[in-house]
Design an enzyme around this catalytic site. Structure first.
Site, PDB file in Angstrom:
ATOM      1  N   GLU A  44      36.168  48.773  52.728  1.00 38.50           N
ATOM      2  CA  GLU A  44      35.046  48.665  51.786  1.00 38.50           C
ATOM      3  C   GLU A  44      33.729  48.463  52.543  1.00 38.50           C
ATOM      4  OE1 GLU A  44      35.660  46.781  47.992  1.00 38.50           O
ATOM      5  OE2 GLU A  44      33.819  45.638  48.285  1.00 38.50           O
ATOM      6  N   LYS A 196      44.088  48.104  31.588  1.00 37.91           N
ATOM      7  CA  LYS A 196      43.234  49.039  32.349  1.00 37.91           C
ATOM      8  C   LYS A 196      44.093  50.142  32.959  1.00 37.91           C
ATOM      9  CE  LYS A 196      40.874  45.512  34.797  1.00 37.91           C
ATOM     10  NZ  LYS A 196      39.825  45.127  35.769  1.00 37.91           N
TER      11      LYS A 196
HETATM   12  C1  FAD Z   1      37.919  45.442  44.660  1.00 34.19           C
HETATM   13  C2  FAD Z   1      36.670  44.958  43.937  1.00 34.19           C
HETATM   14  C3  FAD Z   1      35.480  45.669  44.091  1.00 34.19           C
HETATM   15  C4  FAD Z   1      34.320  45.254  43.423  1.00 34.19           C
HETATM   16  N1  FAD Z   1      33.164  45.976  43.597  1.00 34.19           N
HETATM   17  C5  FAD Z   1      32.043  45.622  42.919  1.00 34.19           C
HETATM   18  C6  FAD Z   1      30.843  46.404  43.031  1.00 34.19           C
HETATM   19  O1  FAD Z   1      30.799  47.404  43.749  1.00 34.19           O
HETATM   20  N2  FAD Z   1      29.754  46.006  42.325  1.00 34.19           N
HETATM   21  C7  FAD Z   1      29.777  44.894  41.505  1.00 34.19           C
HETATM   22  O2  FAD Z   1      28.759  44.578  40.875  1.00 34.19           O
HETATM   23  N3  FAD Z   1      30.898  44.136  41.375  1.00 34.19           N
HETATM   24  C8  FAD Z   1      32.028  44.480  42.059  1.00 34.19           C
HETATM   25  N4  FAD Z   1      33.179  43.723  41.915  1.00 34.19           N
HETATM   26  C9  FAD Z   1      33.145  42.507  41.077  1.00 34.19           C
HETATM   27  C10 FAD Z   1      33.425  42.783  39.575  1.00 34.19           C
HETATM   28  O3  FAD Z   1      32.455  43.628  39.034  1.00 34.19           O
HETATM   29  C11 FAD Z   1      33.428  41.422  38.872  1.00 34.19           C
HETATM   30  O4  FAD Z   1      34.516  40.651  39.296  1.00 34.19           O
HETATM   31  C12 FAD Z   1      33.369  41.468  37.354  1.00 34.19           C
HETATM   32  O5  FAD Z   1      33.069  40.159  36.874  1.00 34.19           O
HETATM   33  C13 FAD Z   1      34.683  41.884  36.688  1.00 34.19           C
HETATM   34  O6  FAD Z   1      34.864  43.220  36.784  1.00 34.19           O
HETATM   35  P1  FAD Z   1      36.191  43.913  36.166  1.00 34.19           P
HETATM   36  O7  FAD Z   1      36.014  45.360  36.363  1.00 34.19           O
HETATM   37  O8  FAD Z   1      37.411  43.261  36.667  1.00 34.19           O
HETATM   38  O9  FAD Z   1      35.970  43.532  34.619  1.00 34.19           O
HETATM   39  P2  FAD Z   1      36.952  43.572  33.376  1.00 34.19           P
HETATM   40  O10 FAD Z   1      38.225  44.229  33.660  1.00 34.19           O
HETATM   41  O11 FAD Z   1      36.137  44.110  32.240  1.00 34.19           O
HETATM   42  O12 FAD Z   1      37.238  42.028  33.142  1.00 34.19           O
HETATM   43  C14 FAD Z   1      36.164  41.099  33.085  1.00 34.19           C
HETATM   44  C15 FAD Z   1      36.574  39.856  32.303  1.00 34.19           C
HETATM   45  O13 FAD Z   1      36.784  40.222  30.941  1.00 34.19           O
HETATM   46  C16 FAD Z   1      38.085  39.854  30.521  1.00 34.19           C
HETATM   47  N5  FAD Z   1      38.558  40.922  29.621  1.00 34.19           N
HETATM   48  C17 FAD Z   1      38.982  42.162  29.960  1.00 34.19           C
HETATM   49  N6  FAD Z   1      39.327  42.842  28.867  1.00 34.19           N
HETATM   50  C18 FAD Z   1      39.107  42.034  27.804  1.00 34.19           C
HETATM   51  C19 FAD Z   1      39.256  42.170  26.398  1.00 34.19           C
HETATM   52  N7  FAD Z   1      39.736  43.301  25.839  1.00 34.19           N
HETATM   53  N8  FAD Z   1      38.920  41.116  25.598  1.00 34.19           N
HETATM   54  C20 FAD Z   1      38.446  39.974  26.128  1.00 34.19           C
HETATM   55  N9  FAD Z   1      38.290  39.789  27.459  1.00 34.19           N
HETATM   56  C21 FAD Z   1      38.602  40.801  28.281  1.00 34.19           C
HETATM   57  C22 FAD Z   1      38.906  39.730  31.787  1.00 34.19           C
HETATM   58  O14 FAD Z   1      39.994  38.815  31.647  1.00 34.19           O
HETATM   59  C23 FAD Z   1      37.867  39.206  32.773  1.00 34.19           C
HETATM   60  O15 FAD Z   1      37.738  37.816  32.648  1.00 34.19           O
HETATM   61  C24 FAD Z   1      34.351  44.100  42.577  1.00 34.19           C
HETATM   62  C25 FAD Z   1      35.556  43.374  42.459  1.00 34.19           C
HETATM   63  C26 FAD Z   1      36.708  43.787  43.104  1.00 34.19           C
HETATM   64  C27 FAD Z   1      37.987  42.991  42.964  1.00 34.19           C
END
Ligand code: FAD
Length: 319
Positions: A44, A196
């Site tokens: 990354e 997802k």
């Molecule tokens: C490998 C990796 C790469 C990353 N790269 C970046 C990047 O490039 N840029 C950046 O800004 N951030 C990045 N992040 C951080 C990420 O954007 C944050 O952790 C963010 O807060 C969560 O993203 P997510 O896609 O997991 O969100 P989601 O999958 O949408 O989940 C977010 C929260 O919502 C909850 N949730 C999900 N679905 C529901 C539902 N249907 N109802 C109620 N609650 C729900 C989940 O339990 C979780 O607490 C990265 C993280 C990882 C692990």
């Protein structure tokens, strides 16, 4: 499963006569790794903030990383799309200049849907075929959030959108210790991760963690209890600075085990000793993860080549 290797259909910027690189869908890279019984190594990167940093990335860091021939790179996307163009530029240049597949990250929170679509179409036009679909973090300021037009609330909706658009292999984020904002417990968070995957994600890259038992419990629940069948790749961060890792873990909610922190603090200001220890710790962590069946390693490189090279070489993973 659909297509395998694809060729970049070079836009006007590609120099005439240059050999265009083979760009693979990341799901096919993992399928190849599985068939060959070898782990998939991904690195990354983040878009540097300054023009000088950009030059260093392309002239020094990437050539040093290329020595170990990683299977793909991923390039982060700044909060609120602040590095939108840079993310695609870097992914594009990696594919063209280094001939290695790149995955562009994309966050969807507080981003209008047409803007998300434009990003994806531009990625596709540039031959970027792999997207890490993320929600991103909400802006700190609630008023700012309320003012922004939001396309999607959660990343599963982005995964669905990209799947409908077609033509991409899609990655998603997983949290072995549960997502920091999930108050309902880790099993609820992991079931949301399964949603997802069901929406169309081809692979999961995890948040950093330091206790492999967290990863194995996460993996076993996803696979054995929920029936997940996509690669669940551990994200590993080699510690290079005590202050930095304290900050990162506070932000993302990963646990910095007390014994590990004590050891780091014993090195005091000796930055070299911290980095040496951090890389060795990450190497042993990766060794145990692979021995326990992890499909690959996703290394949070912090744009430094040294740690990732040492891990790959110490574990004899260079192809
Ligand atoms: C490998 C990796 C790469 C990353 N790269 C970046 C990047 O490039 N840029 C950046 O800004 N951030 C990045 N992040 C951080 C990420 O954007 C944050 O952790 C963010 O807060 C969560 O993203 P997510 O896609 O997991 O969100 P989601 O999958 O949408 O989940 C977010 C929260 O919502 C909850 N949730 C999900 N679905 C529901 C539902 N249907 N109802 C109620 N609650 C729900 C989940 O339990 C979780 O607490 C990265 C993280 C990882 C692990």
């Amino acid at each position: 499963m659909t297509s395998t290797t694809d060729r970049v259909s070079g836009p006007a910027s590609a120099s005439a006569g240059a050999t265009l690189p083979a760009v693979e869908l990341v799901r096919d890279i993992y399928a190849g790794g599985r068939r060959a019984g070898r782990p998939v190594i991904s690195i990354e990167l983040f878009p540097p903030r300054t023009p000088e940093g950009h030059v260093t990335l392309f002239e020094r860091t990437l050539p040093e990383m290329q020595v170990i021939r990683p299977h793909f790179y991923s390039v982060t996307y700044g909060a609120g799309g602040s590095t939108r163009d840079k993310t695609l530029d870097i992914a594009d240049r990696i594919q063209r200049e280094h001939g290695t597949t790149a995955m562009a990250h994309l966050t969807c929170i507080s981003t209008p849907r047409p803007q998300i679509e434009r990003y994806l179409l531009e990625a596709r036009a540039r031959g970027i075929r792999n997207i890490l679909a993320l929600r991103g973090d909400p802006p700190q300021n609630a008023d700012e959030l309320a003012e922004l037009e939001s396309g999607f609330d959660y990343s599963y909706q982005l995964v669905t959108f990209i799947r409908k658009l077609g033509g991409f292999s899609i990655g998603t984020a997983g949290f072995p210790e549960s997502h920091i904002a999930c108050t309902e417990g880790k099993h609820v968070d992991w079931r949301r991760l399964k949603a997802k995957i069901d929406a169309g994600a081809d692979l999961v890259l995890t948040q950093l963690f330091f206790d492999n038992d967290d990863y194995f419990a996460f993996r076993d629940y996803l696979v054995d209890t929920l029936g997940a069948q996509v690669p669940l790749t551990p994200g590993v961060l080699p510690i290079l600075s005590t202050r930095q890792i304290k900050r990162f873990t506070a932000i993302c909610g990963a646990t910095l085990p007390a014994r590990l922190l004590e050891t780091l603090e014993r090195f005091g200001d000796d930055a070299e000793a911290v980095a040496d220890f951090g890389i060795e710790f990450a190497t042993r962590q990766c060794e145990a993860l692979l021995a326990g069946g992890a499909p690959g390693l996703h290394v949070y490189s912090l744009n430094r080549a040294r740690a990732v090279r040492r891990i790959v070489d110490d574990l004899g993973l260079r192809e």
